[in-house]
Design a protein around this motif. Sequence first.
Motif, PDB file in Angstrom:
ATOM      1  N   VAL A 100       0.727  -1.233   0.378  1.00 34.24           N
ATOM      2  CA  VAL A 100      -0.431  -0.241  -0.452  1.00 34.24           C
ATOM      3  C   VAL A 100       0.902   1.442  -0.111  1.00 34.24           C
ATOM      4  N   GLU A 101       0.215   2.398  -0.488  1.00 36.29           N
ATOM      5  CA  GLU A 101       1.008   3.819  -0.436  1.00 36.29           C
ATOM      6  C   GLU A 101       0.106   4.964  -0.965  1.00 36.29           C
ATOM      7  N   GLN A 102       0.714   5.586  -0.589  1.00 37.53           N
ATOM      8  CA  GLN A 102      -0.240   6.548  -0.329  1.00 37.53           C
ATOM      9  C   GLN A 102      -0.318   8.002  -1.109  1.00 37.53           C
ATOM     10  N   PHE A 103       0.882   8.118  -1.113  1.00 38.21           N
ATOM     11  CA  PHE A 103       1.794   8.725  -1.796  1.00 38.21           C
ATOM     12  C   PHE A 103       2.897   8.004  -3.311  1.00 38.21           C
ATOM     13  N   PRO A 104       2.263   7.350  -4.690  1.00 37.15           N
ATOM     14  CA  PRO A 104       3.089   6.832  -5.051  1.00 37.15           C
ATOM     15  C   PRO A 104       4.012   7.436  -5.963  1.00 37.15           C
ATOM     16  N   LEU A 105       5.219   7.007  -5.760  1.00 36.43           N
ATOM     17  CA  LEU A 105       6.384   7.793  -6.319  1.00 36.43           C
ATOM     18  C   LEU A 105       5.526   7.938  -8.243  1.00 36.43           C
ATOM     19  N   ARG A 106       6.134   9.346  -9.328  1.00 37.92           N
ATOM     20  CA  ARG A 106       6.195   9.109 -10.591  1.00 37.92           C
ATOM     21  C   ARG A 106       6.874   7.782 -11.178  1.00 37.92           C
ATOM     22  N   ARG A 107       7.267   7.582 -12.203  1.00 35.86           N
ATOM     23  CA  ARG A 107       7.786   6.266 -12.617  1.00 35.86           C
ATOM     24  C   ARG A 107       9.154   6.885 -13.335  1.00 35.86           C
ATOM     25  N   ALA A 108       9.302   8.446 -12.989  1.00 37.40           N
ATOM     26  CA  ALA A 108      10.690   8.836 -13.681  1.00 37.40           C
ATOM     27  C   ALA A 108      11.434   8.716 -12.310  1.00 37.40           C
ATOM     28  N   ASP A 109      10.639   9.371 -11.273  1.00 34.77           N
ATOM     29  CA  ASP A 109      11.628   9.037  -9.799  1.00 34.77           C
ATOM     30  C   ASP A 109      11.254   8.039  -9.592  1.00 34.77           C
ATOM     31  N   LEU A 110      11.140   6.898  -9.841  1.00 36.00           N
ATOM     32  CA  LEU A 110      11.026   5.525  -9.437  1.00 36.00           C
ATOM     33  C   LEU A 110      12.255   5.060 -10.424  1.00 36.00           C
ATOM     34  N   GLU A 111      12.713   5.335 -11.840  1.00 33.00           N
ATOM     35  CA  GLU A 111      13.848   4.728 -12.469  1.00 33.00           C
ATOM     36  C   GLU A 111      14.913   5.633 -11.564  1.00 33.00           C
ATOM     37  N   ARG A 112      14.716   6.858 -11.570  1.00 34.93           N
ATOM     38  CA  ARG A 112      15.776   7.710 -11.060  1.00 34.93           C
ATOM     39  C   ARG A 112      16.488   7.072  -9.719  1.00 34.93           C
ATOM     40  N   ALA A 113      15.267   6.376  -8.765  1.00 43.62           N
ATOM     41  CA  ALA A 113      15.635   5.982  -7.574  1.00 43.62           C
ATOM     42  C   ALA A 113      16.540   4.215  -7.525  1.00 43.62           C
ATOM     43  N   LEU A 114      15.985   3.521  -8.269  1.00 43.61           N
ATOM     44  CA  LEU A 114      16.472   2.341  -9.097  1.00 43.61           C
ATOM     45  C   LEU A 114      17.547   2.584  -9.150  1.00 43.61           C
ATOM     46  N   ALA A 115      17.969   3.666  -9.940  1.00 40.29           N
ATOM     47  CA  ALA A 115      19.382   3.547 -11.311  1.00 40.29           C
ATOM     48  C   ALA A 115      20.327   3.523 -10.194  1.00 40.29           C
ATOM     49  N   ALA A 116      19.723   2.916  -8.762  1.00 36.71           N
ATOM     50  CA  ALA A 116      20.878   2.686  -7.706  1.00 36.71           C
ATOM     51  C   ALA A 116      21.742   1.815  -7.530  1.00 36.71           C
ATOM     52  N   TRP A 117      20.363   0.848  -8.101  1.00 36.27           N
ATOM     53  CA  TRP A 117      21.502  -1.075  -8.132  1.00 36.27           C
ATOM     54  C   TRP A 117      21.545  -1.005  -8.924  1.00 36.27           C
ATOM     55  N   PRO A 118      22.665  -1.452  -9.042  1.00 34.33           N
ATOM     56  CA  PRO A 118      22.911  -2.063 -10.438  1.00 34.33           C
ATOM     57  C   PRO A 118      21.908  -3.665 -10.832  1.00 34.33           C
ATOM     58  N   ALA A 119      22.657  -3.842  -9.518  1.00 41.91           N
ATOM     59  CA  ALA A 119      21.941  -5.527  -9.540  1.00 41.91           C
ATOM     60  C   ALA A 119      21.108  -6.207  -9.927  1.00 41.91           C
ATOM     61  N   LEU A 120      19.829  -4.746  -9.241  1.00 46.35           N
ATOM     62  CA  LEU A 120      18.608  -5.289  -9.467  1.00 46.35           C
ATOM     63  C   LEU A 120      18.114  -4.546 -10.490  1.00 46.35           C
ATOM     64  N   ALA A 121      18.925  -4.312 -11.711  1.00 46.09           N
ATOM     65  CA  ALA A 121      18.347  -3.504 -12.682  1.00 46.09           C
ATOM     66  C   ALA A 121      17.495  -4.771 -13.779  1.00 46.09           C
ATOM     67  N   THR A 122      17.542  -5.578 -14.076  1.00 44.01           N
ATOM     68  CA  THR A 122      17.041  -7.178 -14.402  1.00 44.01           C
ATOM     69  C   THR A 122      15.608  -6.348 -13.982  1.00 44.01           C
ATOM     70  N   PHE A 123      15.377  -6.841 -12.912  1.00 41.15           N
ATOM     71  CA  PHE A 123      14.121  -6.643 -12.779  1.00 41.15           C
ATOM     72  C   PHE A 123      13.083  -5.380 -12.213  1.00 41.15           C
ATOM     73  N   ALA A 124      14.400  -4.722 -11.985  1.00 44.08           N
ATOM     74  CA  ALA A 124      13.517  -2.745 -11.471  1.00 44.08           C
ATOM     75  C   ALA A 124      13.203  -2.424 -13.583  1.00 44.08           C
ATOM     76  N   ALA A 125      13.702  -3.125 -14.569  1.00 51.91           N
ATOM     77  CA  ALA A 125      13.506  -2.586 -16.023  1.00 51.91           C
ATOM     78  C   ALA A 125      11.880  -3.237 -16.067  1.00 51.91           C
ATOM     79  N   GLU A 126      11.383  -4.384 -15.686  1.00 50.78           N
ATOM     80  CA  GLU A 126      10.728  -4.898 -15.624  1.00 50.78           C
ATOM     81  C   GLU A 126       9.420  -4.180 -14.992  1.00 50.78           C
ATOM     82  N   LEU A 127       9.945  -4.450 -13.675  1.00 50.13           N
ATOM     83  CA  LEU A 127       9.017  -3.135 -12.352  1.00 50.13           C
ATOM     84  C   LEU A 127       8.492  -1.531 -13.622  1.00 50.13           C
ATOM     85  N   VAL A 128       9.293  -1.100 -14.013  1.00 54.01           N
ATOM     86  CA  VAL A 128       9.026   0.426 -14.363  1.00 54.01           C
ATOM     87  C   VAL A 128       8.091   0.447 -15.401  1.00 54.01           C
ATOM     88  N   ASP A 129       8.756  -1.202 -16.111  1.00 59.39           N
ATOM     89  CA  ASP A 129       7.071  -0.829 -17.617  1.00 59.39           C
ATOM     90  C   ASP A 129       6.115  -1.243 -17.303  1.00 59.39           C
TER      91      ASP A 129
END
Length: 682
Positions: A100-129
Amino acid sequence: MQRDNQPWQAMPPPRLQWSDAGVPGSSEFGDIYFSRDDGLAESRYVFLEGNGLPQRWANHPHDEFVIGETGFGTGLNFLLTWQAWAALPQPRPRLHYVSVEQFPLRRADLERALAAWPALATFAAELVDQYPPPIPGCHRLLLAGGAITLDLWWAEAEDALADLDDHGRRWVDAWYLDGFAPARNAAMWTDSLLGRIGALSRAGATVATFTAAGAVRRALQAAGFSMRKGPGFGRKRERLLGTHAGTVPVEGATADTTPPASRPLPAGTPWDIPARSTPAPRSALVIGAGLAGCATAAALARRGLQVSLLEAGALADAASGNAQGVLYTRLSRRHSALSDFALLSFAHASRGYRAMLASGQIRAGVDGDLCGCFHQHRDTEELAVLAERLADIPELASVLDPETANARLGITQTRAGYWFPDSGWLSPPALCRAWSAAAGITLSDHCGALQLRREGESWQALNASGEVVAQADCAVIACGTASGGIAGLDWLPLQPIRGQTTHLPAGRPFNQLRAALCHEGYIAPAPGEHCIGATFNLGEDTSLQRPEDHRYNLDKLAAAVPDWANALATCEPDSLDGRVGFRCTTPDYLPLAGPVPDTPALLEAFAGLRQNARKAIASPGHYMPGLYLNTGHGSRGLSSAPLCAELIASQACSEAPPLPRYLARALAPARFLIRDLGRKRR
């Protein structure tokens, strides 16, 4: 969570502050989303290790392991959980993650935050999509080929958990409590909210959180958890860990061994809450191989069921047989069940079709194309109001003037309207072929008219000769207007509406169209002939094509695109081809999706509504065990059928629902019996 008649608007974004190291923080709550030192290690330690994961997955007694989370944030906890789950060998339980989340990040901010974790890039790409727009409500994402279900509730945590608790079921195996610190965001740590967490927990469920606050510990103890303190991460001295009291479920138990009737019922008249639960099915039969039936068969097969898909004629041969259809939704200034379901189902369908196109299940440009869609609209006042509200959610829709719309469409038309970037066109027969080809589905077509009967603990489908065609633990009726002739459902208020489409020849000027166009009809780009339409002939039953209906479709398109008027005038209706189908609609324009009521028992239990339609009757509903209905989609089956399929599969398999309860009630077939009682019609 019901918001009827409240102004519609997108969920608010968080007010973010970014550190020099790229760590997002909330200026509103004065806290950060993850550790500045090592966010990955902190999340793994606090939440995965704190809940005994992934070790618990190896011996889990159910087909599905459910994690509940308060505060989705950047999705870091989810991605680490996905990574740990993916590293396990088969067999492993399916993963269902509810956050649950009352203040969901916008997609661009989600991408920016997750860019810090290259080890999760494959999973993050599918989530962002697949990441949903900030439309209020529950968004179901199907990831890892459908093996992972992610339910994102864009709502206040208290409202979302209360909504889930209203079903009277215990679903959750582990909890991640990851809201901002109690001292900074007290609303995420109230006694009421933590009490809901206890009510939603299976026996033996665990909870882990970074905080060691005494008030949180005491509230979780009151909610049924045995709590203890453990070492904290980094500079934090302690954290809280807990296990829900009770006996750990035994292997082979159903998802919730607590009979619904033995738990407190929600307030009001809970006719939608079944009086008894049924064992999780291992097999299913679905009658009807159109959009609704094929989507439902695929949803059940994803859960490991063996599905018999039965069709009276040929696959997608009835209302789902048109060569092209447009992915459609509706916008409204105010919330209603109709508009809220339209938006959530549209977003869900668009995500699913995008994934099918990307995987090659359906062929881009041949079976469909999410090229965008422009809806002409005449109400300038409404356009002005919604232009402002849509400014914060452009990934859903925006208001375009005629010139901007024409640049998107590649043609000249004269009206303003709505642009839907995630819409487009699909071939319903191609979708039906793709869904019905899923592993675990056996298609039997040309069965003729079928009937159902209950035999012991199973449902049997019988042909006209009385022979058993298929047998399974549960059954779904999804055969459009023919649904009323099965299993005593003649009381359903189904309305057949004849629709005739027209096929336009390929070539100029129609091949200049670059996106779908909705007016009083529709047209979309096509690899060959364009399919336009469709007429709306209530009370007519002829299946023959009529030249006057082709002329009607041509005239409507000419009015919408005056530049095409001369070319359309040269088309001879007598020489055009098309198709006639019969939409199945309901009086309130919402589909029928949910369990089939035990009509005599339901009418008896709620007979008091005849004297007072607003009377609160504290009784659960009565339903036929393991029998469901999915029909009444009208002309919006491309949008509504996939989410209705998920709803029914979740109900059949005792899973957490993909919709708020007020929308599940709005779709439930029993709603018409309840309304008839209140109107003294039964």
